[in-house]
Each structure stands twice: as structure tokens, then as C-alpha cells.
Design an enzyme around this catalytic site. Structure first.
Site, PDB file in Angstrom:
ATOM      1  NE  ARG A   1      37.567 -34.573 -16.601  1.00 55.24           N
ATOM      2  CZ  ARG A   1      36.323 -34.623 -16.138  1.00 55.24           C
ATOM      3  NH1 ARG A   1      35.425 -33.758 -16.584  1.00 55.24           N
ATOM      4  NH2 ARG A   1      35.969 -35.508 -15.229  1.00 55.24           N
ATOM      5  CG  ASP A   2      36.978 -29.718 -25.870  1.00 55.54           C
ATOM      6  OD1 ASP A   2      36.262 -30.052 -26.824  1.00 55.54           O
ATOM      7  OD2 ASP A   2      37.896 -28.857 -25.965  1.00 55.54           O
TER       8      ASP A   2
ATOM      9  CB  VAL B   1      38.197 -32.944 -34.640  1.00 56.27           C
ATOM     10  CG1 VAL B   1      38.838 -34.328 -34.719  1.00 56.27           C
ATOM     11  CG2 VAL B   1      39.108 -31.970 -33.894  1.00 56.27           C
TER      12      VAL B   1
ATOM     13  CG  HIS C   1      33.587 -34.792 -31.928  1.00 57.68           C
ATOM     14  ND1 HIS C   1      34.109 -34.656 -33.187  1.00 57.68           N
ATOM     15  CD2 HIS C   1      33.432 -33.536 -31.448  1.00 57.68           C
ATOM     16  CE1 HIS C   1      34.267 -33.364 -33.455  1.00 57.68           C
ATOM     17  NE2 HIS C   1      33.852 -32.662 -32.413  1.00 57.68           N
ATOM     18  CG  MET C   2      27.251 -36.075 -27.929  1.00 56.49           C
ATOM     19  SD  MET C   2      26.209 -37.399 -27.259  1.00 56.49           S
ATOM     20  CE  MET C   2      25.152 -37.724 -28.671  1.00 56.49           C
TER      21      MET C   2
HETATM   22  P1  5GP Z   1      34.287 -29.655 -33.212  1.00 56.66           P
HETATM   23  O1  5GP Z   1      34.429 -28.178 -33.464  1.00 56.66           O
HETATM   24  O2  5GP Z   1      34.982 -30.479 -34.277  1.00 56.66           O
HETATM   25  O3  5GP Z   1      32.876 -30.087 -32.955  1.00 56.66           O
HETATM   26  O4  5GP Z   1      35.028 -29.912 -31.823  1.00 56.66           O
HETATM   27  C1  5GP Z   1      36.350 -30.304 -31.720  1.00 56.66           C
HETATM   28  C2  5GP Z   1      36.719 -30.206 -30.256  1.00 56.66           C
HETATM   29  O5  5GP Z   1      37.909 -30.951 -30.053  1.00 56.66           O
HETATM   30  C3  5GP Z   1      37.020 -28.770 -29.798  1.00 56.66           C
HETATM   31  O6  5GP Z   1      36.136 -28.448 -28.718  1.00 56.66           O
HETATM   32  C4  5GP Z   1      38.476 -28.825 -29.366  1.00 56.66           C
HETATM   33  O7  5GP Z   1      38.740 -28.044 -28.220  1.00 56.66           O
HETATM   34  C5  5GP Z   1      38.701 -30.312 -29.096  1.00 56.66           C
HETATM   35  N1  5GP Z   1      40.047 -30.777 -29.325  1.00 56.66           N
HETATM   36  C6  5GP Z   1      40.824 -30.509 -30.406  1.00 56.66           C
HETATM   37  N2  5GP Z   1      42.016 -31.110 -30.294  1.00 56.66           N
HETATM   38  C7  5GP Z   1      41.990 -31.789 -29.106  1.00 56.66           C
HETATM   39  C8  5GP Z   1      42.943 -32.610 -28.430  1.00 56.66           C
HETATM   40  O8  5GP Z   1      44.061 -32.857 -28.895  1.00 56.66           O
HETATM   41  N3  5GP Z   1      42.567 -33.123 -27.233  1.00 56.66           N
HETATM   42  C9  5GP Z   1      41.340 -32.895 -26.684  1.00 56.66           C
HETATM   43  N4  5GP Z   1      41.076 -33.453 -25.504  1.00 56.66           N
HETATM   44  N5  5GP Z   1      40.414 -32.114 -27.298  1.00 56.66           N
HETATM   45  C10 5GP Z   1      40.730 -31.582 -28.489  1.00 56.66           C
END
Ligand code: 5GP
Length: 115
Positions: free
Chosen positions: A28-29, A95, A99-100
Site C-alpha cells: 500500500r502507498d 521513486v 512501479h505501477m
Molecule cells: P511516483 O511519483 O514515483 O510514481 O510514486 C512514488 C509513490 O511512492 C508515491 O505515491 C509515494 O507516496 C510512495 N512512497 C514513497 N515512499 C514510500 C514508502 O516509504 N513507503 C510506501 N509504502 N510508499 C512510498
């Protein structure tokens, strides 16, 4: 160049894991933007979509198989959901471990913000 997601995969930091197999992990996010907001990541670190190669085909195909299973498990398959893969700065990627996102549980509205 290990990211926070590699640390989650290695169980070095905690996450609410909902699915795991040999190729992918889903959790989960930490900052959910919908009632269901789950990230599905290939265990093999791929920085961005730009770095994808033919060798990643099985793992990336698995992301969709697992997305469909999670949607069913979470009870959002019939009403619908959105899958998102962001790439680099204009895509809003934060990140750099591909990821999806699977988002659902409410009407999500327009695909993109109007700004
Ligand atoms: P991006 O913007 O790279 O597509 O999405 C990165 C996602 O990773 C964001 O929705 C953010 O909330 C989530 N995220 C960042 N750090 C962590 C973490 O330490 N744990 C979890 N579960 N989600 C994370």
C-alpha cells in the site's frame, strides 16, 4: 543506487505488503490518493520506463496480472480503477524504481489535472 522500494523488497523497512511472488511485490502507498492505492514493483530494480529491456518482459507482464488480481481482491474490479506508471520529471516520478500504481475505490475524475 538502491531506492526505498529495494529496501521494502529486502524487508529493511516496513510496508503493508498485499502480494508477493518470485518477480513482483505489491504494497500500500504510504500517502494514498484514493481508498485503494497500491504500488506493484518488479523485484529487479529498473529505474524508469526508459530503462526497460526485453529481459524485463516477464516481470513487466506480471505487473498487469497482479494488478488484475489485486483489483479483484480489493473489490474494485467491477467499478473500475486506474493504473499509472510515471516516468522522469514531466511524468512526476519520485521513486526511481519502476512501479505501477493501482488506484480505485472512488470515481477518479479526469485523467490529468487541468494545469
Ligand atoms: P511516483 O511519483 O514515483 O510514481 O510514486 C512514488 C509513490 O511512492 C508515491 O505515491 C509515494 O507516496 C510512495 N512512497 C514513497 N515512499 C514510500 C514508502 O516509504 N513507503 C510506501 N509504502 N510508499 C512510498
Amino acid at each position: 543506487m538502491s531506492t526505498i522500494f529495494s529496501k521494502i523488497i529486502a524487508r529493511e523497512i516496513p510496508a503493508d505488503i498485499v502480494y508477493e511472488d518470485d518477480l513482483v511485490l505489491a504494497f500500500r502507498d504510504i500517502a494514498p490518493q484514493a481508498p485503494v492505492h497500491i504500488l506493484i514493483v518488479p523485484k529487479q530494480e529498473i529505474a524508469t520506463v526508459n530503462d526497460v529491456s526485453a529481459a524485463d518482459e516477464e516481470a513487466l507482464g506480471r505487473l498487469f496480472i497482479v494488478a488484475a488480481k489485486i483489483a479483484s481482491d480489493e473489490g474494485i474490479a467491477e467499478n473500475g480503477y486506474r493504473l499509472i506508471v510515471n516516468c522522469n520529471a514531466d511524468g512526476g516520478q519520485e521513486v526511481f524504481h519502476l512501479h505501477m500504481h493501482i488506484l480505485g475505490g472512488r470515481r477518479l475524475g479526469p485523467m490529468l489535472a487541468k494545469h
